[in-house]
Design an enzyme around this catalytic site. Structure first.
Site, short mmCIF file in Angstrom:
data_model
loop_
_atom_site.label_atom_id
_atom_site.label_comp_id
_atom_site.label_asym_id
_atom_site.label_seq_id
_atom_site.Cartn_x
_atom_site.Cartn_y
_atom_site.Cartn_z
CE LYS A 170 -3.96 -2.25 2.12
NZ LYS A 170 -4.39 -2.73 0.84
CB CYS A 171 4.24 1.75 -0.63
SG CYS A 171 5.63 2.87 -0.83
N GLY A 172 3.17 4.21 -2.40
CA GLY A 172 3.25 4.85 -3.71
C GLY A 172 4.26 4.17 -4.62
CG LEU A 173 8.14 4.14 -3.79
CD1 LEU A 173 9.43 4.03 -2.98
CD2 LEU A 173 8.39 4.90 -5.08
CB THR A 174 2.82 -0.75 -4.27
OG1 THR A 174 2.90 -0.50 -2.86
CG2 THR A 174 2.30 -2.16 -4.51
#
Length: 163
Positions: free
Chosen positions: A35-39
Site C-alpha cells: 500500500k505504498c506509492g512505490l508498490t
C-alpha cells in the site's frame, strides 16, 4: 566474513529457508509493501526476475510494515496481492522489520557499512534494494525511488562475474 549464506528467513508459506540456497546467484533483496506509492515497482522487479532469472538473478522480496503501516496484510493476503496484481513469481518472505532493535538479522547486516563504497544506515522507505554478488556479498545499495529497470546494467555486470 558474513555473507547471504549466514541467514535464514521464513517464506510467506511459513517455511524456514536458508538463504544459502541462493549462493551462486546474483541476488536482489528488496523490502516491499502493498500500500505504498512505490508498490508498482513490483512490476519492474518481476520484469528483472523474468529477464535475468535464467542467467542467475534471484529477486527476494521482504514485506515490511514499518513505514506508515503500508503492509498491513497477513502473509496469505500479501501472497495473493502480489500474484493477482503483479504476477509475482520471485520468492517472497514473511513480514520483517528492517530497522531498529527488532530488525531481521539479514537487514541488520545489509544496513551495516560494506566498505567505503556502501555506507551503512537505516532503510529510508519501502523498496530499498541491495544487490549481492554470486559470493553473497553486498555490491550496491539503491534508494527506494530507484526504478528496478535502472538496475539492469549493474545486474548484467554482476551476472558476468563468476564467483
Amino acid at each position: 566474513m558474513t555473507t547471504l549464506d549466514d541467514f535464514t528467513a521464513t517464506t510467506l508459506a511459513g517455511k524456514d529457508q536458508p538463504l544459502a540456497d541462493h549462493l551462486g546467484s546474483v541476488v536482489l533483496v528488496v523490502n516491499t509493501a502493498s500500500k505504498c506509492g512505490l508498490t508498482p515497482q513490483y512490476a519492474g522487479l518481476q520484469q528483472l526476475h523474468e529477464r535475468f532469472g535464467e542467467q542467475g538473478l534471484t529477486v527476494l522480496g521482504f514485506p515490511c510494515d514499518q513505514f506508515m503501516h503500508q503492509e498491513p496484510g497477513t502473509e496469505a493476503e500479501i501472497a495473493e496481492f502480489c500474484q493477482v496484481n503483479y504476477g509475482v513469481t520471485f520468492p517472497m518472505f514473511a513480514k520483517v522489520e528492517v530497522n531498529g532493535p527488532g530488525a531481521h538479522p539479514l537487514f541488520q547486516w545489509l544496513t551495516a557499512p560494506h566498505g567505503e563504497e556502501i555506507p551503512g544506515g537505516d532503510i529510508e522507505w519501502n523498496f530499498a534494494k541491495f544487490l549481492l554478488g554470486r559470493d553473497g556479498t553486498v555490491l550496491r545499495r539503491y534508494a527506494p525511488q530507484t526504478e528496478p529497470a535502472d538496475l539492469a546494467d549493474d545486474i548484467e555486470a554482476a551476472l558476468a562475474t563468476k564467483g
